[in-house]
Write a protein that holds these residues in place. Structure first.
Motif, PDB file in Angstrom:
ATOM      1  N   ARG A  49     -15.194  25.609  19.921  1.00  0.00           N
ATOM      2  CA  ARG A  49     -15.764  26.943  20.004  1.00  0.00           C
ATOM      3  C   ARG A  49     -15.960  27.473  18.607  1.00  0.00           C
ATOM      4  N   ILE A  50     -16.889  28.414  18.499  1.00  0.00           N
ATOM      5  CA  ILE A  50     -17.194  29.000  17.207  1.00  0.00           C
ATOM      6  C   ILE A  50     -17.291  30.504  17.375  1.00  0.00           C
ATOM      7  N   PHE A  51     -16.643  31.230  16.470  1.00  0.00           N
ATOM      8  CA  PHE A  51     -16.654  32.674  16.488  1.00  0.00           C
ATOM      9  C   PHE A  51     -17.831  33.186  15.652  1.00  0.00           C
ATOM     10  N   SER A  52     -18.141  34.439  15.822  1.00  0.00           N
ATOM     11  CA  SER A  52     -19.317  34.996  15.151  1.00  0.00           C
ATOM     12  C   SER A  52     -19.209  34.893  13.641  1.00  0.00           C
ATOM     13  N   GLY A  53     -18.001  34.915  13.104  1.00  0.00           N
ATOM     14  CA  GLY A  53     -17.835  34.811  11.658  1.00  0.00           C
ATOM     15  C   GLY A  53     -17.873  33.382  11.140  1.00  0.00           C
ATOM     16  N   GLY A  54     -17.965  32.426  12.057  1.00  0.00           N
ATOM     17  CA  GLY A  54     -18.063  31.027  11.654  1.00  0.00           C
ATOM     18  C   GLY A  54     -16.789  30.229  11.817  1.00  0.00           C
ATOM     19  N   VAL A  55     -15.706  30.862  12.194  1.00  0.00           N
ATOM     20  CA  VAL A  55     -14.461  30.124  12.412  1.00  0.00           C
ATOM     21  C   VAL A  55     -14.627  29.223  13.628  1.00  0.00           C
ATOM     22  N   THR A  56     -14.114  28.016  13.516  1.00  0.00           N
ATOM     23  CA  THR A  56     -14.247  27.046  14.600  1.00  0.00           C
ATOM     24  C   THR A  56     -12.881  26.531  15.054  1.00  0.00           C
ATOM     25  N   ASN A  57     -12.818  26.153  16.309  1.00  0.00           N
ATOM     26  CA  ASN A  57     -11.647  25.486  16.865  1.00  0.00           C
ATOM     27  C   ASN A  57     -12.137  24.211  17.548  1.00  0.00           C
ATOM     28  N   TYR A  58     -11.379  23.139  17.412  1.00  0.00           N
ATOM     29  CA  TYR A  58     -11.728  21.875  18.055  1.00  0.00           C
ATOM     30  C   TYR A  58     -10.530  21.325  18.823  1.00  0.00           C
ATOM     31  N   ALA A  59     -10.810  20.689  19.937  1.00  0.00           N
ATOM     32  CA  ALA A  59      -9.765  19.946  20.622  1.00  0.00           C
ATOM     33  C   ALA A  59      -9.344  18.781  19.738  1.00  0.00           C
ATOM     34  N   ALA A  60      -8.075  18.437  19.816  1.00  0.00           N
ATOM     35  CA  ALA A  60      -7.556  17.365  18.972  1.00  0.00           C
ATOM     36  C   ALA A  60      -8.308  16.054  19.215  1.00  0.00           C
ATOM     37  N   SER A  61      -8.749  15.853  20.442  1.00  0.00           N
ATOM     38  CA  SER A  61      -9.392  14.587  20.802  1.00  0.00           C
ATOM     39  C   SER A  61     -10.775  14.422  20.172  1.00  0.00           C
ATOM     40  N   VAL A  62     -11.369  15.510  19.695  1.00  0.00           N
ATOM     41  CA  VAL A  62     -12.722  15.416  19.134  1.00  0.00           C
ATOM     42  C   VAL A  62     -12.770  15.792  17.663  1.00  0.00           C
ATOM     43  N   GLY A  64     -12.945  15.818  13.909  1.00  0.00           N
ATOM     44  CA  GLY A  64     -13.403  14.775  12.992  1.00  0.00           C
ATOM     45  C   GLY A  64     -14.602  14.007  13.505  1.00  0.00           C
ATOM     46  N   ARG A  65     -14.910  14.149  14.777  1.00  0.00           N
ATOM     47  CA  ARG A  65     -16.067  13.450  15.368  1.00  0.00           C
ATOM     48  C   ARG A  65     -17.147  14.427  15.816  1.00  0.00           C
ATOM     49  N   PHE A  66     -16.754  15.593  16.285  1.00  0.00           N
ATOM     50  CA  PHE A  66     -17.702  16.587  16.796  1.00  0.00           C
ATOM     51  C   PHE A  66     -17.763  17.771  15.837  1.00  0.00           C
ATOM     52  N   THR A  67     -18.929  18.372  15.739  1.00  0.00           N
ATOM     53  CA  THR A  67     -19.070  19.641  15.033  1.00  0.00           C
ATOM     54  C   THR A  67     -19.876  20.596  15.905  1.00  0.00           C
ATOM     55  N   ILE A  68     -19.755  21.887  15.637  1.00  0.00           N
ATOM     56  CA  ILE A  68     -20.361  22.908  16.490  1.00  0.00           C
ATOM     57  C   ILE A  68     -21.161  23.885  15.632  1.00  0.00           C
ATOM     58  N   PRO A  69     -22.326  23.443  15.143  1.00  0.00           N
ATOM     59  CA  PRO A  69     -23.180  24.354  14.358  1.00  0.00           C
ATOM     60  C   PRO A  69     -23.718  25.480  15.233  1.00  0.00           C
ATOM     61  N   ARG A  70     -23.974  26.590  14.599  1.00  0.00           N
ATOM     62  CA  ARG A  70     -24.479  27.756  15.341  1.00  0.00           C
ATOM     63  C   ARG A  70     -25.610  28.389  14.556  1.00  0.00           C
ATOM     64  N   ASP A  71     -26.690  28.701  15.244  1.00  0.00           N
ATOM     65  CA  ASP A  71     -27.844  29.376  14.658  1.00  0.00           C
ATOM     66  C   ASP A  71     -27.852  30.796  15.197  1.00  0.00           C
ATOM     67  N   ASN A  72     -27.256  31.711  14.459  1.00  0.00           N
ATOM     68  CA  ASN A  72     -27.121  33.094  14.946  1.00  0.00           C
ATOM     69  C   ASN A  72     -28.477  33.768  15.130  1.00  0.00           C
ATOM     70  N   ALA A  73     -29.417  33.451  14.272  1.00  0.00           N
ATOM     71  CA  ALA A  73     -30.732  34.108  14.340  1.00  0.00           C
ATOM     72  C   ALA A  73     -31.449  33.801  15.651  1.00  0.00           C
ATOM     73  N   ASN A  74     -31.173  32.620  16.199  1.00  0.00           N
ATOM     74  CA  ASN A  74     -31.832  32.206  17.432  1.00  0.00           C
ATOM     75  C   ASN A  74     -30.889  32.131  18.626  1.00  0.00           C
ATOM     76  N   ASN A  75     -29.687  32.690  18.457  1.00  0.00           N
ATOM     77  CA  ASN A  75     -28.700  32.712  19.552  1.00  0.00           C
ATOM     78  C   ASN A  75     -28.509  31.326  20.167  1.00  0.00           C
ATOM     79  N   THR A  76     -28.410  30.346  19.296  1.00  0.00           N
ATOM     80  CA  THR A  76     -28.298  28.958  19.755  1.00  0.00           C
ATOM     81  C   THR A  76     -27.084  28.295  19.118  1.00  0.00           C
ATOM     82  N   MET A  77     -26.450  27.464  19.893  1.00  0.00           N
ATOM     83  CA  MET A  77     -25.295  26.713  19.438  1.00  0.00           C
ATOM     84  C   MET A  77     -25.540  25.241  19.757  1.00  0.00           C
TER      85      MET A  77
END
Length: 119
Positions: A49-62, A64-77
């Motif tokens: 998950r990603i917060f509006s300020g850019g802070v992210t949380n990841y499950a331990a299982s993912v 280092g392998r997954f990332t969660i970029p967010r495009d605030n201007a287009n309301n897209t994750m």
């Protein structure tokens, strides 16, 4: 407000996939956006998950392998999934805590998108 998830498919182990989740409708701000997954016989679990300020949380299982970029201007994750493993096979859902112009916040879910990782 709607969340539209896309990008699932079949990939071999070690491969990559990129999921997208676009929010549309009467949106003032999006506080949190997240990806969850549910494998057959398992409960739905948080992937990232990603917060509006850019802070992210990841499950331990993912981590280092997954990332969660967010495009605030287009309301897209997005969920960039690399080094996929068969155990990543699941239906992936996006959600978002969205505030409308009346400053009321609600939790929305997108439809699931199936990711299948073959060994």
């Amino acid at each position: 407000v709607q969340l539209q998830a896309s990008g699932g498919g079949l990939v071999q182990a070690g491969g990559s996939l990129r999921l997208s989740c676009a929010a549309s409708g009467s949106i003032f701000d999006i506080d949190i956006m997240g990806w969850y997954r549910q494998a057959p016989g398992n409960e739905r679990e948080l992937v990232a998950r990603i917060f509006s300020g850019g802070v992210t949380n990841y499950a331990a299982s993912v981590k280092g392998r997954f990332t969660i970029p967010r495009d605030n201007a287009n309301n897209t994750m997005y969920l960039q999934m690399n080094s996929l493993k068969p155990e990543d096979t699941a239906v992936y859902y996006c959600n978002a805590e969205i505030r409308n112009w009346a400053q009321k916040g609600y939790l929305y879910w997108g439809q699931g998108t199936l990711v299948t990782v073959s060994s």
